[in-house]
Write a protein that holds these residues in place. Structure first.
Motif, PDB file in Angstrom:
ATOM      1  N   CYS A 103       0.976  -1.287  -0.132  1.00  0.00           N
ATOM      2  CA  CYS A 103      -0.033  -0.173   0.067  1.00  0.00           C
ATOM      3  C   CYS A 103       0.695   1.169  -0.029  1.00  0.00           C
ATOM      4  O   CYS A 103       0.620   2.113  -0.731  1.00  0.00           O
ATOM      5  N   PHE A 104       2.054   1.444   0.555  1.00  0.00           N
ATOM      6  CA  PHE A 104       2.783   2.329   0.751  1.00  0.00           C
ATOM      7  C   PHE A 104       3.367   2.707  -0.572  1.00  0.00           C
ATOM      8  O   PHE A 104       3.159   3.879  -0.869  1.00  0.00           O
ATOM      9  N   LYS A 105       4.051   1.683  -1.023  1.00  0.00           N
ATOM     10  CA  LYS A 105       4.505   2.007  -2.545  1.00  0.00           C
ATOM     11  C   LYS A 105       3.399   2.727  -3.675  1.00  0.00           C
ATOM     12  O   LYS A 105       3.588   3.421  -4.256  1.00  0.00           O
TER      13      LYS A 105
ATOM     14  N   ASP B  25       0.510   4.277  -2.573  1.00  0.00           N
ATOM     15  CA  ASP B  25       0.302   5.546  -2.255  1.00  0.00           C
ATOM     16  C   ASP B  25       1.214   6.648  -2.920  1.00  0.00           C
ATOM     17  O   ASP B  25       0.932   7.607  -3.359  1.00  0.00           O
ATOM     18  N   CYS B  26       2.596   6.307  -2.798  1.00  0.00           N
ATOM     19  CA  CYS B  26       3.824   7.104  -3.215  1.00  0.00           C
ATOM     20  C   CYS B  26       3.539   7.252  -4.834  1.00  0.00           C
ATOM     21  O   CYS B  26       3.578   8.280  -5.225  1.00  0.00           O
TER      22      CYS B  26
ATOM     23  N   ARG C  25      -5.881   8.338   2.097  1.00  0.00           N
ATOM     24  CA  ARG C  25      -5.092   8.422   1.255  1.00  0.00           C
ATOM     25  C   ARG C  25      -5.094  10.155   0.924  1.00  0.00           C
ATOM     26  O   ARG C  25      -6.129  10.689   0.277  1.00  0.00           O
TER      27      ARG C  25
END
Ligand SMILES: NC(=O)c1ccc[n+]([C@@H]2O[C@H](COP(=O)([O-])OP(=O)(O)OC[C@H]3O[C@@H](n4cnc5c(N)ncnc54)[C@H](OP(=O)(O)O)[C@@H]3O)[C@@H](O)[C@H]2O)c1
Length: 332
Positions: A3-5, A7-8, A202
């Motif tokens: 999820c972090f990647k 979002d970025c 987000r």
């Protein structure tokens, strides 16, 4: 992909997309679609206009021009003293009233609307101009994401509270107007998540701004089309004022770093102000067909497919009414 990647990547995509759209419009506005002067009557005495955010930038320039055209103006802004100074208020006496308004607070919007109504003057036009762009995610005291709250929700509530007065001042030949100052950034609202309008899951500053500007376009088109079943006494228009060099770009690094370049390539605040004057007063807009359209450089142009969708407009309308506990728009 975690999820972090994800979002970025999305955040980068929104940044990239908005910069490409912005650069394209700077180019367009400087090369083949250069600034058009507003086509409005030279004397508009008897026209009363309420405007939000008239203390700086495009709004300030629009107010100066409207005062010169002899309109009576009520300005809503956070700092009455700052606006009075910027507008040289002492010169205008009865022609100019400045009242406190903070669009991030629903209580302030309500009290502003009450004060406007208590002046007892007919309201021929409401210009929803005030706005903020980007910055870190913040919530208002009412629990709304602050870009959506300032740019859309506060203005939606204000339009609701003043709608009766606008309807009373408008006629079939010369309807009153609501002018929503949106942006080409409304294209970025095409990824709006109706389940998470306040971006709790987000947050991308660019997308939140795009959402708020898309919301203004959809609000305008939906409310205007609602009037179509009767003889409309209020018309609702949205516009893009140009890519204009103002304090709005406080959070844009390249404008801060290359101030001279921005000064060379972007439109001036008085040019931006012209687009508001045109939307508020141009006679040909009284009966214009604005379905799926808004004003760019004072000409009607198509808006994004997302904002033109009646289904999306209806969803946004219902969500806005729900947030503000509005049972019937225009009726309190
Ligand atoms: N400049 C551009 O290139 C551009 C492009 C497209 C669209 N627009 C739109 O044009 C409109 C005007 O922008 P601008 O360029 O003139 O920006 P600006 O110079 O930063 O002025 C913004 C105005 O909004 C007011 N405002 C901000 N938050 C407020 C709040 N919570 N309550 C009441 N007033 C508030 C500010 O008042 P304070 O002095 O109290 O902060 C100021 O008067 C905005 O809606 C913007 O999104 C601008």
């Amino acid at each position: 992909m975690n999820c972090f990647k994800m979002d970025c990547l999305l955040t980068l995509w929104y940044k990239f997309y908005l910069n490409v759209v912005g650069a394209t419009y700077i180019f367009k506005e400087q090369i083949w679609d250069r600034h058009r002067k507003p086509s409005v009557p030279a004397n508009c005495e008897g026209t009363n206009i309420v405007i939000t955010g008239g203390s700086r930038g495009i709004g300030l320039e629009a107010v100066k021009k409207l005062l010169n055209l002899k309109c009576r103006i009520i300005v809503g802004c956070r700092s009455v003293d700052q606006a009075a100074k910027a507008l040289n208020a002492k010169e205008y006496n009865e022609q100019l009233t400045i009242l406190p308004l903070d669009l991030m607070k629903l209580s302030s919007v309500r009290s502003f609307a009450e004060q406007v109504k208590s002046t007892g003057i007919p309201i021929h036009c409401l210009i929803n101009n005030a706005g903020i762009m980007f910055g870190p995610r913040k919530e208002t005291e009412d629990g709304f994401e602050c870009q959506l709250a300032t740019n859309h929700i506060g203005h939606f509530l204000l339009s609701h509270l003043l709608f009766n007065n606008l309807e009373a001042a408008g006629t079939a030949e010369k309807p009153a107007r609501i002018v929503n100052v949106s942006s080409i950034a409304h294209y970025l609202g095409s990824w709006m998540d109706f389940q998470d309008l306040h971006a709790t899951k987000r947050y991308s500053p660019e997308q939140a701004y795009g959402n708020s500007k898309a919301a203004q376009v959809m609000f305008s088109q939906y409310l205007d089309s609602m009037q179509a079943s009767k003889v409309p006494r209020v018309r609702v228009l949205a516009l893009h004022p140009g890519v204009v060099k103002t304090d709005l770009y406080t959070h844009v690094w390249w404008v801060k770093l290359f101030d001279w370049f921005a000064w060379l390539t972007m439109k001036t605040a008085p040019q931006g102000g012209d687009t508001l004057v045109h939307a508020a007063l141009a006679p040909e807009l009284a009966q214009a067909v604005v379905t799926n359209k808004y004003l760019e450089n004072s000409r009607l142009q198509r808006t994004s497919d997302f904002t033109a969708s009646l289904e999306n407009q209806r969803k946004l309308w219902e969500a806005s009414c729900q947030m503000l506990n509005i049972q019937e728009f225009g009726k309190e």
